[in-house]
Design an enzyme around this catalytic site. Structure first.
Site, mmCIF file in Angstrom:
data_model
loop_
_atom_site.group_PDB
_atom_site.id
_atom_site.type_symbol
_atom_site.label_atom_id
_atom_site.label_comp_id
_atom_site.label_asym_id
_atom_site.label_seq_id
_atom_site.Cartn_x
_atom_site.Cartn_y
_atom_site.Cartn_z
ATOM 1 N N SER A 104 0.806 -1.225 0.000
ATOM 2 C CA SER A 104 0.000 0.000 0.000
ATOM 3 C C SER A 104 0.837 1.272 0.000
ATOM 4 O O SER A 104 1.904 1.341 0.625
ATOM 5 C CB SER A 104 -0.865 -0.010 1.261
ATOM 6 O OG SER A 104 -1.386 1.276 1.506
ATOM 7 N N GLU A 154 0.193 3.672 1.722
ATOM 8 C CA GLU A 154 0.273 4.127 3.119
ATOM 9 C C GLU A 154 1.670 3.904 3.688
ATOM 10 O O GLU A 154 2.086 4.586 4.627
ATOM 11 C CB GLU A 154 -0.730 3.367 3.989
ATOM 12 C CG GLU A 154 -2.138 3.898 3.954
ATOM 13 C CD GLU A 154 -2.279 5.302 4.519
ATOM 14 O OE1 GLU A 154 -2.039 5.485 5.716
ATOM 15 O OE2 GLU A 154 -2.628 6.213 3.756
ATOM 16 N N TYR A 184 -1.476 -0.087 10.683
ATOM 17 C CA TYR A 184 -1.807 -0.676 9.372
ATOM 18 C C TYR A 184 -0.588 -0.622 8.449
ATOM 19 O O TYR A 184 -0.191 -1.616 7.845
ATOM 20 C CB TYR A 184 -2.982 0.084 8.744
ATOM 21 C CG TYR A 184 -3.211 -0.258 7.287
ATOM 22 C CD1 TYR A 184 -3.924 -1.405 6.931
ATOM 23 C CD2 TYR A 184 -2.702 0.546 6.263
ATOM 24 C CE1 TYR A 184 -4.128 -1.732 5.583
ATOM 25 C CE2 TYR A 184 -2.902 0.224 4.925
ATOM 26 C CZ TYR A 184 -3.618 -0.919 4.593
ATOM 27 O OH TYR A 184 -3.802 -1.237 3.268
HETATM 28 P P1 NDP Z 1 -11.571 -4.364 1.843
HETATM 29 O O1 NDP Z 1 -11.508 -3.797 3.199
HETATM 30 O O2 NDP Z 1 -12.715 -4.008 0.941
HETATM 31 O O3 NDP Z 1 -11.521 -5.963 1.936
HETATM 32 C C1 NDP Z 1 -10.703 -6.603 2.872
HETATM 33 C C2 NDP Z 1 -10.926 -8.097 2.768
HETATM 34 O O4 NDP Z 1 -10.098 -8.747 3.746
HETATM 35 C C3 NDP Z 1 -12.368 -8.534 3.061
HETATM 36 O O5 NDP Z 1 -12.682 -9.616 2.217
HETATM 37 C C4 NDP Z 1 -12.269 -9.018 4.501
HETATM 38 O O6 NDP Z 1 -13.251 -9.970 4.860
HETATM 39 C C5 NDP Z 1 -10.903 -9.662 4.475
HETATM 40 N N1 NDP Z 1 -10.347 -9.881 5.801
HETATM 41 C C6 NDP Z 1 -10.255 -9.017 6.824
HETATM 42 N N2 NDP Z 1 -9.706 -9.606 7.896
HETATM 43 C C7 NDP Z 1 -9.460 -10.891 7.546
HETATM 44 C C8 NDP Z 1 -8.944 -12.018 8.217
HETATM 45 N N3 NDP Z 1 -8.531 -11.957 9.490
HETATM 46 N N4 NDP Z 1 -8.855 -13.179 7.552
HETATM 47 C C9 NDP Z 1 -9.263 -13.274 6.267
HETATM 48 N N5 NDP Z 1 -9.778 -12.244 5.567
HETATM 49 C C10 NDP Z 1 -9.865 -11.068 6.203
HETATM 50 O O7 NDP Z 1 -10.187 -4.011 1.124
HETATM 51 P P2 NDP Z 1 -9.867 -3.684 -0.421
HETATM 52 O O8 NDP Z 1 -10.530 -4.669 -1.278
HETATM 53 O O9 NDP Z 1 -10.083 -2.234 -0.651
HETATM 54 O O10 NDP Z 1 -8.299 -3.896 -0.446
HETATM 55 C C11 NDP Z 1 -7.718 -5.171 -0.738
HETATM 56 C C12 NDP Z 1 -6.306 -5.233 -0.174
HETATM 57 O O11 NDP Z 1 -5.512 -4.225 -0.765
HETATM 58 C C13 NDP Z 1 -6.209 -5.017 1.327
HETATM 59 O O12 NDP Z 1 -5.159 -5.830 1.793
HETATM 60 C C14 NDP Z 1 -5.831 -3.545 1.455
HETATM 61 O O13 NDP Z 1 -5.114 -3.352 2.660
HETATM 62 C C15 NDP Z 1 -4.953 -3.381 0.246
HETATM 63 N N6 NDP Z 1 -4.908 -2.055 -0.337
HETATM 64 C C16 NDP Z 1 -6.087 -1.424 -0.692
HETATM 65 C C17 NDP Z 1 -6.049 -0.207 -1.314
HETATM 66 C C18 NDP Z 1 -7.306 0.508 -1.694
HETATM 67 O O14 NDP Z 1 -7.225 1.712 -1.982
HETATM 68 N N7 NDP Z 1 -8.450 -0.154 -1.766
HETATM 69 C C19 NDP Z 1 -4.752 0.436 -1.665
HETATM 70 C C20 NDP Z 1 -3.598 -0.333 -1.284
HETATM 71 C C21 NDP Z 1 -3.689 -1.539 -0.656
HETATM 72 P P3 NDP Z 1 -14.709 -9.531 5.459
HETATM 73 O O15 NDP Z 1 -15.518 -9.113 4.260
HETATM 74 O O16 NDP Z 1 -15.177 -10.776 6.090
HETATM 75 O O17 NDP Z 1 -14.452 -8.400 6.392
HETATM 76 P P1 GDR Z 2 -6.829 5.756 3.509
HETATM 77 O O1 GDR Z 2 -8.373 5.893 3.088
HETATM 78 O O2 GDR Z 2 -6.608 6.015 4.936
HETATM 79 O O3 GDR Z 2 -6.052 6.567 2.526
HETATM 80 O O4 GDR Z 2 -6.588 4.192 3.278
HETATM 81 P P2 GDR Z 2 -9.573 6.692 3.765
HETATM 82 O O5 GDR Z 2 -10.586 6.860 2.696
HETATM 83 O O6 GDR Z 2 -10.012 6.048 5.038
HETATM 84 O O7 GDR Z 2 -8.913 8.115 4.138
HETATM 85 C C1 GDR Z 2 -8.386 8.973 3.146
HETATM 86 C C2 GDR Z 2 -8.113 10.333 3.763
HETATM 87 O O8 GDR Z 2 -9.356 10.980 4.066
HETATM 88 C C3 GDR Z 2 -9.278 11.551 5.365
HETATM 89 N N1 GDR Z 2 -10.626 11.695 5.921
HETATM 90 C C4 GDR Z 2 -11.451 10.685 6.260
HETATM 91 N N2 GDR Z 2 -11.318 9.346 6.171
HETATM 92 C C5 GDR Z 2 -12.364 8.560 6.570
HETATM 93 N N3 GDR Z 2 -12.260 7.235 6.456
HETATM 94 N N4 GDR Z 2 -13.498 9.097 7.103
HETATM 95 C C6 GDR Z 2 -13.671 10.447 7.225
HETATM 96 O O9 GDR Z 2 -14.710 10.909 7.698
HETATM 97 C C7 GDR Z 2 -12.614 11.285 6.778
HETATM 98 N N5 GDR Z 2 -12.431 12.618 6.709
HETATM 99 C C8 GDR Z 2 -11.241 12.864 6.190
HETATM 100 C C9 GDR Z 2 -8.394 10.590 6.137
HETATM 101 O O10 GDR Z 2 -7.897 11.197 7.319
HETATM 102 C C10 GDR Z 2 -7.334 10.265 5.083
HETATM 103 O O11 GDR Z 2 -6.345 11.255 5.077
HETATM 104 C C11 GDR Z 2 -7.079 3.513 2.129
HETATM 105 C C12 GDR Z 2 -7.342 2.060 2.536
HETATM 106 O O12 GDR Z 2 -7.985 1.415 1.463
HETATM 107 C C13 GDR Z 2 -6.049 1.349 2.838
HETATM 108 O O13 GDR Z 2 -6.313 -0.040 3.043
HETATM 109 C C14 GDR Z 2 -5.109 1.523 1.651
HETATM 110 O O14 GDR Z 2 -3.892 0.875 1.900
HETATM 111 C C15 GDR Z 2 -4.892 2.999 1.369
HETATM 112 O O15 GDR Z 2 -6.150 3.589 1.089
HETATM 113 C C16 GDR Z 2 -3.991 3.205 0.164
#
Ligand code: NDP
Ligand code: GDR
Length: 344
Positions: free
Chosen positions: A128, A130, A152
């Site tokens: 990520s 992050e 995280y």
């Molecule tokens: P989501 O939060 O939408 O999905 C996370 C998934 O992980 C869900 O299927 C969840 O299951 C599962 N999960 C959580 N805890 C466990 C566990 N203990 N054992 C098995 N499965 C588990 O994430 P995204 O699809 O957005 O992201 C996919 C991956 O990419 C994640 O690893 C995230 O950290 C990473 N990532 C995401 C980014 C983004 O912008 N979306 C950017 C960079 C990295 P359940 O539905 O049961 O909760």
């Molecule tokens: P992020 O996504 O932390 O970048 O992680 P998120 O959408 O939670 O936050 C993005 C930015 O918005 C600011 N923010 C808020 N965020 C949330 N959730 N709720 C609010 O009300 C709010 N107001 C402002 C946050 O402070 C932050 O700066 C996501 C996840 O998908 C991670 O798993 C992944 O790795 C990174 O993107 C890349």
């Protein structure tokens, strides 16, 4: 070809499954037992492929090593995509151990199982942006320094490093996709983009009156999840395992996202958005901007969806669901609990 996906019930799990099935893969996914239904995103795939072996689900958990290694042995996948994680950065400050365990122990368990299987199984790790920490306005690439700012991100750095270590030590085809934020109509509702577009739909239909956010000045490099899963797939088709950044090369603030989303329905964001420290993080990542040049050059990957199209797509989707909710609210069949903001 067979793929095994952890996190299949998540946003990316849905898009990746669809992509791999369209390419003729037999997809296997790990789901967790949950007291409430957690398969909403993939229900469509479950029913569509009910009578075929294209889409298969297995109970497992990233914290249950034996279930993961059993699945690797039984499924004998060609590719493993580790998408599972407690992926909410703010929640990781509240549940640091659980978050770190899923992020760090999951990958090492999968890598061990792959190594011990002695099969040529390719591995994708969901790294990520992050991990970079967003300390300045530089455009970030595969060589940029990791400065994790949350439990995280620290867990993801461990997973990233251990993936490289298994690649270098044992010759595993183990890759890291360093993905910047990617969103969609399937994005979890407590991430800021979806929180905004859900609220826009409900405010438009007058079943919500305000939207409370945290730091409006944070900026992110936001792309479309459907484009990013294509990059994941391309990484595992490359001739050598490596690490690649996927990003759009543009960054926008939370304020800009809100402004554009409200504008889509002809409303002024400032009339509805308020802020609360409740949604601020103990250690904020202020600014993220990615440079996808390496993925573009080596994988032929580029984002296909603009920021404006992404916002429009998400708002249109959430307008449709708010229209349906309004009918239920008017008939007293649904209590609009979203007026009391969620805890994250
Ligand atoms: P989501 O939060 O939408 O999905 C996370 C998934 O992980 C869900 O299927 C969840 O299951 C599962 N999960 C959580 N805890 C466990 C566990 N203990 N054992 C098995 N499965 C588990 O994430 P995204 O699809 O957005 O992201 C996919 C991956 O990419 C994640 O690893 C995230 O950290 C990473 N990532 C995401 C980014 C983004 O912008 N979306 C950017 C960079 C990295 P359940 O539905 O049961 O909760
Ligand atoms: P992020 O996504 O932390 O970048 O992680 P998120 O959408 O939670 O936050 C993005 C930015 O918005 C600011 N923010 C808020 N965020 C949330 N959730 N709720 C609010 O009300 C709010 N107001 C402002 C946050 O402070 C932050 O700066 C996501 C996840 O998908 C991670 O798993 C992944 O790795 C990174 O993107 C890349």
């Amino acid at each position: 070809m067979k793929a095994f996906i952890t996190g299949i019930t998540g946003q990316d799990g849905y898009y990746l499954s669809e992509l791999l099935i369209s390419k003729g893969y037999e997809v296997h996914g790990a789901i967790r037992r949950s007291s409430s239904i957690n398969t909403q995103r993939i229900d469509e795939l479950i029913s569509k492929y009910e009578d075929s072996n294209k889409f298969n689900l297995h109970y497992s958990d990233l914290l249950d090593p034996s279930s993961l290694s059993n699945l690797i042995n039984v499924i004998e996948p060609d590719e493993v995509y580790n998408l599972g994680a407690q992926s909410h950065v703010a929640v990781s400050f509240k549940n640091p151990l659980y978050t770190t365990q899923t992020s760090a122990l999951g990958p090492i368990t999968l890598l061990e199982a792959i190594k011990n299987s002695k099969k040529n199984i390719k591995y994708y790790q969901a790294s990520s942006s992050e991990m970079f920490g967003g300390v300045n306005k530089d455009s970030l690439n595969e060589e940029s320094k990791f400065i994790p700012k949350s439990p995280y991100a620290a867990g993801k750095v461990f997973a990233h490093d251990i993936t490289k270590i298994y690649r270098e030590s044992y010759g595993l085809f183990a890759t890291n996709g360093i993905l910047f934020n990617h969103e969609s109509p399937y994005r979890g509702e407590t991430f800021v983009t979806r929180k905004i577009t859900k609220a826009v739909g409900r405010i438009y239909y007058k079943i919500q009156s305000k939207l409370t956010l945290g730091n409006l000045d944070a900026s992110r490099d936001w792309g479309f999840a459907g484009d990013y899963v294509k990059g994941m797939y391309k990484m595992l088709q490359h001739n050598e395992p490596d690490d690649w950044v996927l990003a759009t090369g543009e960054t926008h603030s939370v304020k800009e996202f809100a402004q554009l989303a409200f504008k889509e329905v002809g409303l002024n964001w400032e009339d509805y958005v308020e802020t609360s420290s409740k949604y601020e993080r103990p250690n904020e990542v202020e600014h993220l901007l990615g440079d996808p040049a390496k993925a573009n050059k080596e994988l032929g990957w580029k984002p296909e969806t603009s920021f404006e199209s992404l916002v429009k797509m998400m708002v249109e989707n959430d307008l449709k669901s708010a229209e349906k909710e309004k009918v239920l609210v008017n008939e007293n069949l649904l209590n609009p609990t979203w007026e009391n903001p969620s805890i994250n």
